[in-house]
Design a protein around this motif. Structure first.
Motif, PDB file in Angstrom:
ATOM      1  N   LEU A  28      46.380   4.935 107.447  1.00  0.00           N
ATOM      2  CA  LEU A  28      45.108   4.694 106.753  1.00  0.00           C
ATOM      3  C   LEU A  28      44.874   5.663 105.610  1.00  0.00           C
ATOM      4  O   LEU A  28      44.272   5.315 104.593  1.00  0.00           O
ATOM      5  CB  LEU A  28      43.936   4.771 107.749  1.00  0.00           C
ATOM      6  N   THR A  29      45.338   6.892 105.759  1.00  0.00           N
ATOM      7  CA  THR A  29      45.117   7.901 104.721  1.00  0.00           C
ATOM      8  C   THR A  29      46.277   8.002 103.733  1.00  0.00           C
ATOM      9  O   THR A  29      46.228   8.803 102.798  1.00  0.00           O
ATOM     10  CB  THR A  29      44.884   9.290 105.344  1.00  0.00           C
ATOM     11  N   GLY A  30      47.303   7.179 103.952  1.00  0.00           N
ATOM     12  CA  GLY A  30      48.408   7.170 103.007  1.00  0.00           C
ATOM     13  C   GLY A  30      49.471   8.229 103.253  1.00  0.00           C
ATOM     14  O   GLY A  30      50.384   8.392 102.446  1.00  0.00           O
ATOM     15  N   GLU A  31      49.350   8.982 104.356  1.00  0.00           N
ATOM     16  CA  GLU A  31      50.419   9.945 104.677  1.00  0.00           C
ATOM     17  C   GLU A  31      51.717   9.192 104.979  1.00  0.00           C
ATOM     18  O   GLU A  31      52.810   9.663 104.647  1.00  0.00           O
ATOM     19  CB  GLU A  31      50.016  10.822 105.871  1.00  0.00           C
ATOM     20  N   LEU A  32      51.584   8.056 105.644  1.00  0.00           N
ATOM     21  CA  LEU A  32      52.712   7.128 105.787  1.00  0.00           C
ATOM     22  C   LEU A  32      52.480   6.014 104.761  1.00  0.00           C
ATOM     23  O   LEU A  32      51.478   5.311 104.825  1.00  0.00           O
ATOM     24  CB  LEU A  32      52.766   6.557 107.209  1.00  0.00           C
TER      25      LEU A  32
END
Length: 222
Positions: A28-32
């Motif tokens: 959701l936070t864009g880390e993946l």
């Protein structure tokens, strides 16, 4: 894989739920990143767990639409497509308009005060430039609006969309050029609810979503 991806243990949750929450938050936070492969062995080593909770988490994430299974490649983070984004925002546009309309009639003095505080908190978060803080402050503000409807079915429907919405909202919030507009839109919504002005409140809520859609599509087409 980002180096800061790690399991945050919670003594009240089973390990499989902790792993699921960790991976979901990372998506959701864009880390993946969209399109990034989710290899069970690599994730298990990285998070210090066995492959079983990783496999269970990936299966649940697929059901939520956050992970896609690709033939001969395995699991990967679902792409943010224009179609999926527009589908989510179309529904959220209608629900948000209904939320602010109902809030005009039903919001309590205490909730009104909390909404004012949430607008201030969002403005302060914007000044930090911390995208995660800004996104959290944005979610907190919208949660107050939804709760103010007093409609449990509506609250449930919005919550069901919230995870997907967070993903698109996070992409939008990463664009620092949009921050002043967001602050202004929140103020208009707050003031119109304070004045029981349903027409302005619903128009502002719809415009709030429309601007997100335009900005995200612009980013995606770059």
């Amino acid at each position: 894989m980002q180096d800061n991806l790690q399991v945050k243990m919670d003594e009240f949750l089973p390990l499989r739920d902790v792993v699921f929450n960790t991976l979901r938050q990372a998506i959701l936070t864009g880390e993946l990143k969209p399109g990034e492969r989710l290899m069970e062995i690599h994730l298990a080593d990285r998070l210090g767990v066995s492959r079983t909770p990783i496999r269970e988490a990936i299966r649940k994430l697929e059901l939520e639409g956050l992970v896609t299974m690709i033939p001969r490649r395995g699991a990967e983070v679902a792409q943010i497509t224009e179609k999926s984004m527009i589908d989510v925002l179309e529904i959220r546009r209608a629900l948000d308009a209904l939320c602010v309309e109902l809030a005009c009639d039903r919001i309590t003095d205490e909730e009104m005060e909390r909404l004012k505080g949430a607008c201030d908190d969002f403005e302060n978060a914007v000044k930090t430039g911390d995208v995660k803080k800004i996104a959290q402050a944005d979610v907190a503000l919208h949660d107050i609006l939804v709760q103010a409807t007093g409609n449990q079915r509506l609250i449930q429907m919005v919550n069901n969309l919230s995870e997907q919405m967070y993903r698109y909202r996070f992409e939008y919030i990463k664009d620092f050029h949009q921050h002043e507009r967001l602050v202004e839109e929140h103020r208009i919504i707050y003031e119109s609810i304070l004045n029981k002005d349903k027409e302005t409140a619903t128009q502002a809520a719809k415009m709030h979503i429309d601007n997100q859609e335009k900005a995200i599509i612009q980013q995606m087409r770059k």
